[in-house]
Design a protein around this motif. Structure first.
Motif, PDB file in Angstrom:
ATOM      1  N   GLY A  44       0.768  -1.232   0.000  1.00  0.00           N
ATOM      2  CA  GLY A  44       0.000   0.000   0.000  1.00  0.00           C
ATOM      3  C   GLY A  44       0.798   1.280   0.000  1.00  0.00           C
ATOM      4  O   GLY A  44       0.310   2.306   0.477  1.00  0.00           O
ATOM      5  N   ASP A  45       2.025   1.279  -0.538  1.00  0.00           N
ATOM      6  CA  ASP A  45       2.818   2.507  -0.547  1.00  0.00           C
ATOM      7  C   ASP A  45       3.543   2.685  -1.864  1.00  0.00           C
ATOM      8  O   ASP A  45       3.504   1.820  -2.748  1.00  0.00           O
ATOM      9  N   VAL A  46       4.175   3.829  -2.020  1.00  0.00           N
ATOM     10  CA  VAL A  46       5.093   4.091  -3.130  1.00  0.00           C
ATOM     11  C   VAL A  46       6.490   4.196  -2.544  1.00  0.00           C
ATOM     12  O   VAL A  46       6.724   4.949  -1.589  1.00  0.00           O
ATOM     13  N   GLU A  47       7.401   3.422  -3.105  1.00  0.00           N
ATOM     14  CA  GLU A  47       8.779   3.382  -2.629  1.00  0.00           C
ATOM     15  C   GLU A  47       9.676   4.128  -3.602  1.00  0.00           C
ATOM     16  O   GLU A  47       9.574   3.962  -4.821  1.00  0.00           O
ATOM     17  N   MET A  48      10.562   4.960  -3.037  1.00  0.00           N
ATOM     18  CA  MET A  48      11.550   5.680  -3.833  1.00  0.00           C
ATOM     19  C   MET A  48      12.937   5.405  -3.265  1.00  0.00           C
ATOM     20  O   MET A  48      13.189   5.637  -2.083  1.00  0.00           O
ATOM     21  N   LEU A  49      13.804   4.879  -4.105  1.00  0.00           N
ATOM     22  CA  LEU A  49      15.173   4.559  -3.726  1.00  0.00           C
ATOM     23  C   LEU A  49      16.112   5.464  -4.503  1.00  0.00           C
ATOM     24  O   LEU A  49      16.087   5.489  -5.739  1.00  0.00           O
ATOM     25  N   ALA A  50      16.926   6.225  -3.796  1.00  0.00           N
ATOM     26  CA  ALA A  50      17.924   7.100  -4.423  1.00  0.00           C
ATOM     27  C   ALA A  50      19.303   6.518  -4.161  1.00  0.00           C
ATOM     28  O   ALA A  50      19.654   6.227  -3.019  1.00  0.00           O
ATOM     29  N   VAL A  51      20.077   6.358  -5.221  1.00  0.00           N
ATOM     30  CA  VAL A  51      21.398   5.764  -5.062  1.00  0.00           C
ATOM     31  C   VAL A  51      22.362   6.455  -6.015  1.00  0.00           C
ATOM     32  O   VAL A  51      21.984   6.899  -7.100  1.00  0.00           O
ATOM     33  N   ASP A  52      23.609   6.592  -5.578  1.00  0.00           N
ATOM     34  CA  ASP A  52      24.619   7.224  -6.427  1.00  0.00           C
ATOM     35  C   ASP A  52      25.965   6.563  -6.203  1.00  0.00           C
ATOM     36  O   ASP A  52      26.115   5.682  -5.356  1.00  0.00           O
ATOM     37  N   ASP A  73      15.165   5.911   5.428  1.00  0.00           N
ATOM     38  CA  ASP A  73      16.440   5.417   5.933  1.00  0.00           C
ATOM     39  C   ASP A  73      17.513   5.806   4.932  1.00  0.00           C
ATOM     40  O   ASP A  73      17.261   5.899   3.726  1.00  0.00           O
ATOM     41  N   ILE A  74      18.713   6.043   5.423  1.00  0.00           N
ATOM     42  CA  ILE A  74      19.804   6.509   4.575  1.00  0.00           C
ATOM     43  C   ILE A  74      21.130   5.964   5.089  1.00  0.00           C
ATOM     44  O   ILE A  74      21.307   5.775   6.299  1.00  0.00           O
ATOM     45  N   GLN A  75      22.027   5.687   4.174  1.00  0.00           N
ATOM     46  CA  GLN A  75      23.390   5.306   4.530  1.00  0.00           C
ATOM     47  C   GLN A  75      24.322   5.926   3.516  1.00  0.00           C
ATOM     48  O   GLN A  75      24.073   5.893   2.309  1.00  0.00           O
ATOM     49  N   SER A  76      25.405   6.534   4.009  1.00  0.00           N
ATOM     50  CA  SER A  76      26.342   7.190   3.112  1.00  0.00           C
ATOM     51  C   SER A  76      27.762   6.888   3.540  1.00  0.00           C
ATOM     52  O   SER A  76      28.064   6.794   4.733  1.00  0.00           O
ATOM     53  N   ALA A  77      28.616   6.714   2.564  1.00  0.00           N
ATOM     54  CA  ALA A  77      30.040   6.465   2.822  1.00  0.00           C
ATOM     55  C   ALA A  77      30.844   7.156   1.741  1.00  0.00           C
ATOM     56  O   ALA A  77      30.386   7.313   0.598  1.00  0.00           O
ATOM     57  N   GLN A  78      32.034   7.575   2.106  1.00  0.00           N
ATOM     58  CA  GLN A  78      32.928   8.202   1.134  1.00  0.00           C
ATOM     59  C   GLN A  78      34.073   7.259   0.803  1.00  0.00           C
ATOM     60  O   GLN A  78      34.663   6.652   1.716  1.00  0.00           O
ATOM     61  N   PRO A  79      34.373   7.089  -0.473  1.00  0.00           N
ATOM     62  CA  PRO A  79      33.784   7.756  -1.640  1.00  0.00           C
ATOM     63  C   PRO A  79      32.672   6.949  -2.306  1.00  0.00           C
ATOM     64  O   PRO A  79      32.224   7.318  -3.386  1.00  0.00           O
ATOM     65  N   GLN A  80      32.241   5.830  -1.702  1.00  0.00           N
ATOM     66  CA  GLN A  80      31.293   4.936  -2.372  1.00  0.00           C
ATOM     67  C   GLN A  80      30.014   5.637  -2.783  1.00  0.00           C
ATOM     68  O   GLN A  80      29.508   5.444  -3.891  1.00  0.00           O
ATOM     69  N   GLY A  81      29.455   6.449  -1.896  1.00  0.00           N
ATOM     70  CA  GLY A  81      28.244   7.162  -2.238  1.00  0.00           C
ATOM     71  C   GLY A  81      27.132   6.948  -1.237  1.00  0.00           C
ATOM     72  O   GLY A  81      27.338   6.414  -0.137  1.00  0.00           O
ATOM     73  N   THR A  82      25.942   7.361  -1.618  1.00  0.00           N
ATOM     74  CA  THR A  82      24.789   7.388  -0.722  1.00  0.00           C
ATOM     75  C   THR A  82      23.668   6.549  -1.299  1.00  0.00           C
ATOM     76  O   THR A  82      23.464   6.504  -2.514  1.00  0.00           O
ATOM     77  N   VAL A  83      22.938   5.894  -0.422  1.00  0.00           N
ATOM     78  CA  VAL A  83      21.710   5.199  -0.801  1.00  0.00           C
ATOM     79  C   VAL A  83      20.665   5.511   0.256  1.00  0.00           C
ATOM     80  O   VAL A  83      20.968   5.520   1.455  1.00  0.00           O
ATOM     81  N   CYS A  84      19.460   5.824  -0.176  1.00  0.00           N
ATOM     82  CA  CYS A  84      18.388   6.079   0.785  1.00  0.00           C
ATOM     83  C   CYS A  84      17.076   5.555   0.242  1.00  0.00           C
ATOM     84  O   CYS A  84      16.897   5.395  -0.978  1.00  0.00           O
TER      85      CYS A  84
END
Length: 342
Positions: A73-81, A118-129
């Motif tokens: 019952g939701d819309v999921e948005m995943l941002a990754v770089d 939720d979010i996780q970020s590391a340098q230089p790998q990048g961010t995912v949320c």
């Protein structure tokens, strides 16, 4: 028992600010097709806009993945770089913090308008949320699994560029302390591959907790009228993992101290498959089961994924998608772990 049919994401490459509107309109269309109240559709559009804008402004190889998770019952948005990463995530989530002379309310607005974030970020790998929005739900009400489920899961399923139908498909069934999953990769890609994958998923859904020698032969027969598919079936309980199938869909059990690949027999379900006996192994403590199609390279390095193993499993699936996709085929990744591993 609850059977959760899988969903497919649409991927948006955020190359510049002109790409933001396309993602926002897609989210608005998903909400409109489901007759969401206007206020909730507006919240989802804000989340999509802010995520996409952040990717376009700050990220290298930024992608926004969007899916309507209709069973939940939701819309999921995943941002990754792929970088450069956020130096101080808690600080970046405070209003007024900006590195580009803007008002600096982006991440804060996403958190306020989402029902789960939720979010996780590391340098230089990048961010995912991950951000999820649901109509009428209060913030914090939409984790990565049905409320009260013994297992948390996340999935990324994306068709190859140029296709709208995904030739990969998946399904998850939950029954108390047991979980069963199937991932099917139809031969090739496009509508005919999708037809094969969905035939496998729909047949498995009729009896997901049956023994492999009883459950998989009907899947094999159901696929005979299609082009066939590689199929991986997985069963988990608190004590052990069992798996069976045919073809180049791969499973993996990963924890901070354990990494074991699960391979099935050669062949193609619906074309040529002879072995339907399951293989068994003990379930290691705090392990996450990952199953993926051959749109992901077969020998990916799990070393950099340790910080994600205890987070929302969708983050793990999205990071694998970003770092290890081949780029020339459909991609499907399912990550699953027991909640007592959290």
């Amino acid at each position: 028992m609850e059977v959760i049919p899988g969903w497919t994401h649409r991927a948006f490459n955020m190359e510049d600010a002109s790409c933001v509107g396309e993602a926002r309109r897609h989210v608005a269309r998903l909400c409109g097709e489901r007759a969401w109240p206007e206020v909730d559709a507006a919240r989802a559009a804000i989340v999509a806009t802010e995520l996409a804008t952040n990717l376009a402004k700050h990220a290298h190889e930024g992608r926004l993945l969007v899916a309507a998770r209709d069973p939940l019952g939701d819309v999921e948005m995943l941002a990754v770089d792929s970088g450069p990463g956020i130096v101080d995530v808690p600080r970046a989530m405070r209003d007024g913090v900006s590195t580009t002379s803007t008002p600096g309310s982006g991440l804060g607005a996403i958190v306020r308008q989402s029902n789960f974030f939720d979010i996780q970020s590391a340098q230089p790998q990048g961010t995912v949320c991950v951000a999820r929005v649901a109509p009428g739900a209060r913030p914090g009400a939409m984790p990565g699994a049905p409320s009260g489920a013994a297992y948390a899961f996340g999935a990324v399923c994306v068709p190859v560029a140029g296709e709208t139908a995904c030739g990969d498909g998946w399904l998850l069934a939950l029954d108390g302390e047991r979980a069963a999953a199937l991932l099917a990769d139809g031969l090739g890609h496009g509508p005919e591959a999708a037809k094969a994958a969905q035939a496998a998923v729909q047949c498995f859904a009729k009896r997901p907790f049956g023994a492999a020698r009883e459950t998989l032969p009907p899947v094999h027969e159901a696929l005979r009228t299609t082009r066939g598919a590689a199929v991986f079936a997985l069963w988990i309980d608190p004590a052990q993992v069992a798996y069976a199938g045919a073809g180049n869909v791969i499973g993996r059990l990963v924890s901070g101290t354990f990494d074991k690949t699960m391979l099935t027999a050669h062949g193609t379900m619906g074309v040529q498959a002879r072995r339907f006996e399951a293989q068994h192994m003990p379930l290691p403590p705090h392990a996450t089961a990952i199953v993926h199609s051959d749109g992901v390279v077969s020998r990916w390095n799990a070393g950099g994924l340790a910080p994600l193993l205890q987070r929302d499993p969708a983050l793990l699936a999205a990071r694998i998608y970003a770092d290890f996709s081949r780029g020339r085929d459909d991609v499907c990744i399912l990550a699953l772990r027991a909640r007592d591993a959290e």
